[in-house]
Motif scaffolding. Structure first.
Motif: not given
Length: 349
Positions: A70-84, A317-323
């Motif tokens: 949930m944090i990854a989807i919130f923080m990374n705007q590349r995931f700011h789409f309906p499916i995510y 997603m994996r890169r955001t997890f690492k971040w």
């Protein structure tokens, strides 16, 4: 023939219901367990303590893993789409499942004997809500993918307002399904229909709930199969040098990821739902109670599977997890974020 203790009390209940047409609202959880011959532990043994510790550890892992999604989807705007957003809501449902399992661990074993009926109903309702929210969310993802894939687009044009309304409807439906057996569809006024797995639930409700979810599984599997076949055919018709090849490959990759999520969910929850169905139909003759705990463990494992799938399948997603993990390990550093804040498609592998 006269019975002692709780069994004697159940004899009174049966007599009252049979001849006076009253309900057993004032009787304990133990009385219902005794009526269906489901045993309750009197004291903790080594096996139950081990189950408690493992269960709490798994519940904590579920909470942390899905919180990171949930944090990854919130923080990374590349995931700011309906499916995510919907996948984020799936993570929220899995987090809720972690809470439900933790609550179950604190209200199981010898503790069950001391539960009030309200506490017992809450314990069951939390699990019902988490499953219904996950199923409804997967169905919403299937509809969203159907709308976008047929036009070979990666993301739909659904507005954020509609996504929020959809998510609210998902949780409203889940809460209703969780509340129904506690306020209406139970066996307090019909002891002959008490379940052996969930002694206060009506067998009719278990049959309805299991069939509804299994039927939804079949619909989703059929829908995803149709979408995947369509995408593969469209992909084969495209020339290797077509400009849309990269986008179509991304669409196929995202479909594979979501299909893995659906597949894991169906595999983990089908045994439990089949066990409930057998218990609802055959009751004591079905011997479903012997498979109850192992099916619950398998279902619990599903809530930790999705973060693993995302980390293995989605590079971004994996890169955001690492971040996120690096930020937790280096709290004193003020390093800038590594990912872009531009709304671009997420590269999937």
């Amino acid at each position: 023939m006269y019975l002692n203790g709780e069994e004697s009390k159940m004899g009174v209940i049966t007599t009252e219901i049979s001849y006076r047409n009253t309900c057993a609202h004032n009787y304990s959880v133990s009385a219902f367990y005794n009526y269906v011959n489901k045993s309750m532990s009197d004291e903790w043994n080594s096996t139950e303590i081990l189950v408690l510790m493992v269960g709490l550890s798994v519940a904590l892992t579920i909470l942390l893993a899905n919180l990171m999604v949930m944090i990854a989807i919130f923080m990374n705007q590349r995931f700011h789409f309906p499916i995510y957003y919907l996948l984020g809501n799936m993570a929220a449902a899995d987090m809720f499942a972690g809470v439900a399992y933790a609550n179950l661990m604190f209200h199981t074993g010898p503790w069950t004997r001391y539960l009030s009926k309200e506490q017992w109903y809450i314990r069951g309702a939390l699990i019902d809500i988490s499953l219904t929210a996950s199923v409804a969310n997967l169905l919403a993802v299937a509809v969203e993918r159907h709308q976008t894939i047929l036009t070979m687009r990666l993301h739909s044009n659904m507005s954020k307002r509609r996504v929020v309304l959809l998510i609210l409807c998902i949780w409203a439906t889940a809460i209703i399904m969780g509340v129904v057996p506690s306020v209406y569809w139970n066996c307090e006024c019909d002891l002959d229909n008490c379940s052996t797995i969930a002694p206060l639930y009506s067998c009719h409700f278990l049959i309805f709930w299991a069939v509804l979810n299994l039927f939804t599984f079949i619909i989703m599997v059929a829908m995803y199969t149709r979408i995947y076949i369509y995408v593969k055919r469209q992909n084969q018709q495209m020339s290797p040098h077509t400009s849309d090849t990269g986008n179509s490959q991304t669409v196929v990759s995202l479909m594979k990821t979501i299909s893995m999520v659906l597949g894991a969910f169906v595999i983990c929850w089908t045994p439990g739902l089949m066990t409930l169905l057998i218990d609802g139909i055959f009751r004591k003759d079905g011997k479903a109670i012997y498979y109850e705990k192992i099916c619950l463990v398998i279902a619990e494992c599903n809530s930790i599977v999705n973060p693993i799938i995302y980390s293995l399948r989605d590079n971004e997603m994996r890169r955001t997890f690492k971040w996120i993990l690096c930020c937790l390990c280096r709290r004193r550093t003020n390093a800038p974020r590594e990912f872009s804040l531009v709304n671009v498609d997420s590269p999937l592998s």
